[in-house]
Write an enzyme that holds these catalytic residues in place. Structure first.
Site, PDB file in Angstrom:
ATOM      1  N   LYS A 128       0.830  -1.228  -0.059  1.00  0.00           N
ATOM      2  CA  LYS A 128       0.242  -0.047   0.108  1.00  0.00           C
ATOM      3  C   LYS A 128       1.144   1.205   0.060  1.00  0.00           C
ATOM      4  CE  LYS A 128      -4.399   1.140   0.220  1.00  0.00           C
ATOM      5  NZ  LYS A 128      -5.611   0.418  -0.447  1.00  0.00           N
ATOM      6  N   ASP A 168      -6.884   4.322  -4.600  1.00  0.00           N
ATOM      7  CA  ASP A 168      -7.675   4.089  -3.252  1.00  0.00           C
ATOM      8  C   ASP A 168      -8.126   5.534  -3.208  1.00  0.00           C
ATOM      9  OD1 ASP A 168      -7.917   2.209  -0.951  1.00  0.00           O
ATOM     10  OD2 ASP A 168      -7.416   4.192   0.043  1.00  0.00           O
TER      11      ASP A 168
HETATM   12  P1  NDP Z   1     -12.638   7.770  -3.311  1.00  0.00           P
HETATM   13  O1  NDP Z   1     -11.795   8.842  -3.007  1.00  0.00           O
HETATM   14  O2  NDP Z   1     -13.315   7.482  -4.588  1.00  0.00           O
HETATM   15  O3  NDP Z   1     -14.136   8.253  -2.188  1.00  0.00           O
HETATM   16  C1  NDP Z   1     -13.997   8.092  -0.796  1.00  0.00           C
HETATM   17  C2  NDP Z   1     -15.366   8.629  -0.427  1.00  0.00           C
HETATM   18  O4  NDP Z   1     -15.019   8.680   0.977  1.00  0.00           O
HETATM   19  C3  NDP Z   1     -15.616  10.050  -0.505  1.00  0.00           C
HETATM   20  O5  NDP Z   1     -16.985  10.111  -0.545  1.00  0.00           O
HETATM   21  C4  NDP Z   1     -15.063  10.731   0.451  1.00  0.00           C
HETATM   22  O6  NDP Z   1     -15.666  12.185   0.990  1.00  0.00           O
HETATM   23  C5  NDP Z   1     -15.385   9.751   1.640  1.00  0.00           C
HETATM   24  N1  NDP Z   1     -14.286   9.952   2.688  1.00  0.00           N
HETATM   25  C6  NDP Z   1     -13.071   9.858   2.457  1.00  0.00           C
HETATM   26  N2  NDP Z   1     -12.310  10.091   3.574  1.00  0.00           N
HETATM   27  C7  NDP Z   1     -13.323  10.477   4.618  1.00  0.00           C
HETATM   28  C8  NDP Z   1     -13.213  10.771   6.083  1.00  0.00           C
HETATM   29  N3  NDP Z   1     -12.074  10.897   6.700  1.00  0.00           N
HETATM   30  N4  NDP Z   1     -14.508  10.947   6.612  1.00  0.00           N
HETATM   31  C9  NDP Z   1     -15.562  10.747   5.945  1.00  0.00           C
HETATM   32  N5  NDP Z   1     -15.773  10.495   4.549  1.00  0.00           N
HETATM   33  C10 NDP Z   1     -14.557  10.407   3.931  1.00  0.00           C
HETATM   34  O7  NDP Z   1     -12.031   6.387  -2.734  1.00  0.00           O
HETATM   35  P2  NDP Z   1     -12.629   4.943  -2.659  1.00  0.00           P
HETATM   36  O8  NDP Z   1     -14.310   4.832  -3.195  1.00  0.00           O
HETATM   37  O9  NDP Z   1     -11.977   4.286  -3.811  1.00  0.00           O
HETATM   38  O10 NDP Z   1     -12.443   4.396  -1.406  1.00  0.00           O
HETATM   39  C11 NDP Z   1     -13.359   4.265  -0.471  1.00  0.00           C
HETATM   40  C12 NDP Z   1     -12.808   3.185   0.581  1.00  0.00           C
HETATM   41  O11 NDP Z   1     -12.895   1.861  -0.332  1.00  0.00           O
HETATM   42  C13 NDP Z   1     -11.593   3.347   1.207  1.00  0.00           C
HETATM   43  O12 NDP Z   1     -11.580   2.852   2.525  1.00  0.00           O
HETATM   44  C14 NDP Z   1     -10.750   2.275   0.587  1.00  0.00           C
HETATM   45  O13 NDP Z   1      -9.494   1.927   1.035  1.00  0.00           O
HETATM   46  C15 NDP Z   1     -11.528   1.314   0.218  1.00  0.00           C
HETATM   47  N6  NDP Z   1     -11.227   0.498  -1.065  1.00  0.00           N
HETATM   48  C16 NDP Z   1     -11.153   1.004  -2.197  1.00  0.00           C
HETATM   49  C17 NDP Z   1     -10.765   0.184  -2.957  1.00  0.00           C
HETATM   50  C18 NDP Z   1     -10.878   0.479  -4.706  1.00  0.00           C
HETATM   51  O14 NDP Z   1     -10.678  -0.201  -5.720  1.00  0.00           O
HETATM   52  N7  NDP Z   1     -10.895   1.909  -5.073  1.00  0.00           N
HETATM   53  C19 NDP Z   1     -10.655  -1.181  -3.348  1.00  0.00           C
HETATM   54  C20 NDP Z   1     -10.800  -1.858  -1.698  1.00  0.00           C
HETATM   55  C21 NDP Z   1     -11.099  -0.909  -0.718  1.00  0.00           C
HETATM   56  P3  NDP Z   1     -14.914  13.511   0.353  1.00  0.00           P
HETATM   57  O15 NDP Z   1     -15.051  13.442  -1.178  1.00  0.00           O
HETATM   58  O16 NDP Z   1     -15.501  14.255   1.322  1.00  0.00           O
HETATM   59  O17 NDP Z   1     -13.330  13.205   0.938  1.00  0.00           O
END
Ligand code: NDP
Length: 448
Positions: A128, A168
């Site tokens: 990571k 991510d």
């Molecule tokens: P994105 O950046 O596309 O989206 C993240 C979302 O989560 C946004 O809506 C963001 O809001 C919100 N968010 C981020 N940080 C916080 C916080 N501290 N508190 C509240 N809301 C928050 O990321 P992903 O959708 O790719 O990832 C989401 C989750 O899924 C993570 O935990 C990631 O590790 C996990 N994941 C992702 C994978 C992938 O293929 N992308 C694979 C496996 C797991 P805002 O816009 O306000 O920041």
């Protein structure tokens, strides 16, 4: 020695060695709690000190990332890559760009990734990386300059057979494009060094959808064990990024109704449900205009709650898809009290240990992230395969493989997680199921 004492002793060592890395401690403790009883029955792993070795990264890379903003000011961020475990394949795991990124968060994510990648049954080690850079509010040119500087250092540590990063939080198609361009420019080679690439330049169909779809496929498998399905279910989703968007799409396709979405500022509640038209508005809002979820509430005249997460809403299924520790104990209690029967984690470690305890005590269907969100890395693995073969599979073919992988992961969790009463503890199932292949490979390869 009793199991608890062993866990406490091991954790005291982990905490002393990795001071201040609270998320890493949390992730290790959860795994160790599942593994200690299993290790007592299988002492060969203890003799080989597998637990001590699997919790120590093979390599940690930290570096300076200088770049110049649109005002001509020099900015300095910190870059990281944690190469956690390569026993079963090249390091594989995403890059996160978010101001909260630090060593402990990336080590927790890299550690989880080792087990998750093993569960996919593909030959993928765990890693990571990322940076405390915040893409929010930056121009495309600023993001590009940052990505180029970040890759200028990272490129010497990665490669298609060594370490293959993906996206991510904060790293989507735009960032992967800039990173790939700089890698290609410096190394003068066109290889599958990153996944999540664009379709015209080596990407795989279904990769953007994979994590969200996969989490919903996993939840559907869990529901099936109780003779149930998504049809007619009310679903609360958190986040509104990549994982959340495609989770919503798949829930709609399976006949469920999604009533919430969120971002780091608050959540919207749409009791009529987010339909395909509203979802395409969310995609445009978040991916093109990079706006806030509160705008959805204005557009569709629904409630928006600032500074809160969606877990107080009545739902049958909860899909946390935002970030770590976004469901605390009181929120888990509210979900259970409101009749929620499935919690399936699209995000990594979104439930605190106290929240997990609430779910397990209530004996609801609780799918931990390292099993439930493995669809993303699984299709990344399939992207690597297609890159090596220099061909592209159809959407249907990739989706069928994804569905099969999620079914198989569910099967592994059942195999190692079912207790005498028939209840499936998916936490134990995922931790033990993910551990065995990595541990056996480490034993075969000597003390490395
Ligand atoms: P994105 O950046 O596309 O989206 C993240 C979302 O989560 C946004 O809506 C963001 O809001 C919100 N968010 C981020 N940080 C916080 C916080 N501290 N508190 C509240 N809301 C928050 O990321 P992903 O959708 O790719 O990832 C989401 C989750 O899924 C993570 O935990 C990631 O590790 C996990 N994941 C992702 C994978 C992938 O293929 N992308 C694979 C496996 C797991 P805002 O816009 O306000 O920041």
């Amino acid at each position: 020695m009793a199991g608890n004492t062993k866990v406490n002793e091991f954790m005291a060592m982990i905490i002393a060695k990795n001071q201040g890395e609270t998320e890493f401690h949390q992730a290790v403790k959860e795994v160790v709690e599942s593994l200690i009883p299993f290790l007592e029955e299988n002492p060969e792993y203890q003799f080989s000190k597998i637990l001590d070795r699997i919790t120590e990264p093979e390599r940690v890379i930290m570096f300076r990332v200088p770049w110049v903003d649109d005002q001509g000011e020099i900015q300095v961020n910190r870059g990281y890559r944690i190469e956690m475990n390569s026993a079963i394949g090249p390091y594989k795991g995403g890059l996160r760009f978010h101001p909260t990124v630090n060593l402990g968060i990336l080590k927790f994510l890299a550690f989880e990734q080792v087990f998750k990648n093993s569960l996919t049954s593909l030959p993928l080690g765990g890693g990571k990386g990322g940076s405390d850079f915040d893409p929010k509010g930056k121009s495309d040119n600023e993001v590009m300059r940052f990505c180029q500087s970040f890759m200028t250092e990272l490129q010497r540590h990665i490669g298609q057979n060594t370490d293959v990063p993906a996206g991510d939080i904060g790293v989507g198609g735009r960032e992967i494009g800039f990173l790939f361009g700089q890698y290609k420019r410096i190394r003068n080679e066109f290889t599958g060094v990153l996944t999540g690439k664009g379709l015209q330049w080596g990407g795989s169909l279904i990769r953007p959808e994979a994590t969200g779809y996969g989490a919903v496929y996993f939840a559907e498998e869990m529901l099936k064990t109780r003779g149930d399905s998504f049809k007619g279910k009310t679903v609360a989703v958190s986040g509104s990024g990549n994982v959340a968007q495609f989770a919503v799409e798949k829930v709609i396709a399976l006949g469920g109704k999604v009533v919430t979405l969120s971002d780091s500022n608050g959540f919207i509640y749409d009791p009529d449900g987010i339909d395909a038209e509203k979802l395409s508005y969310v995609l445009d809002l978040k991916n093109t205009r990079r706006g806030r979820i509160s705008e959805y509430a204005k557009k569709y005249n629904v409630a928006y709650t600032e500074g809160q997460r969606p877990w107080s809403v009545k739902c049958d299924v909860a899909l946390p898809c935002a970030t770590q520790n976004e469901i605390e104990k009181h929120e888990a209690e509210a979900l259970v009290a409101n009749g929620c029967v499935v919690v399936c984690e699209g995000a990594n470690m979104p439930s605190t240990p106290e929240a997990v305890e609430v779910f397990l005590e209530a004996r609801i269907l609780y799918g931990p992230g390292k099993a439930a969100n493995a669809g993303g890395v699984a299709v990344s693995g399939l992207e690597m395969t297609q890159n090596s073969m220099r061909l592209s599979w159809t959407r249907e073919e990739v989706d069928a493989r994804l569905q099969q992988i999620m079914k198989d992961i569910h099967g592994t969790c059942m195999k190692y997680g079912k207790d005498d009463s028939g209840f499936v503890n998916y936490v134990n199932g995922a931790n033990i199921g993910g551990f065995i292949k990595v541990a056996d490979s480490m034993m075969a390869q000597g003390f490395v």
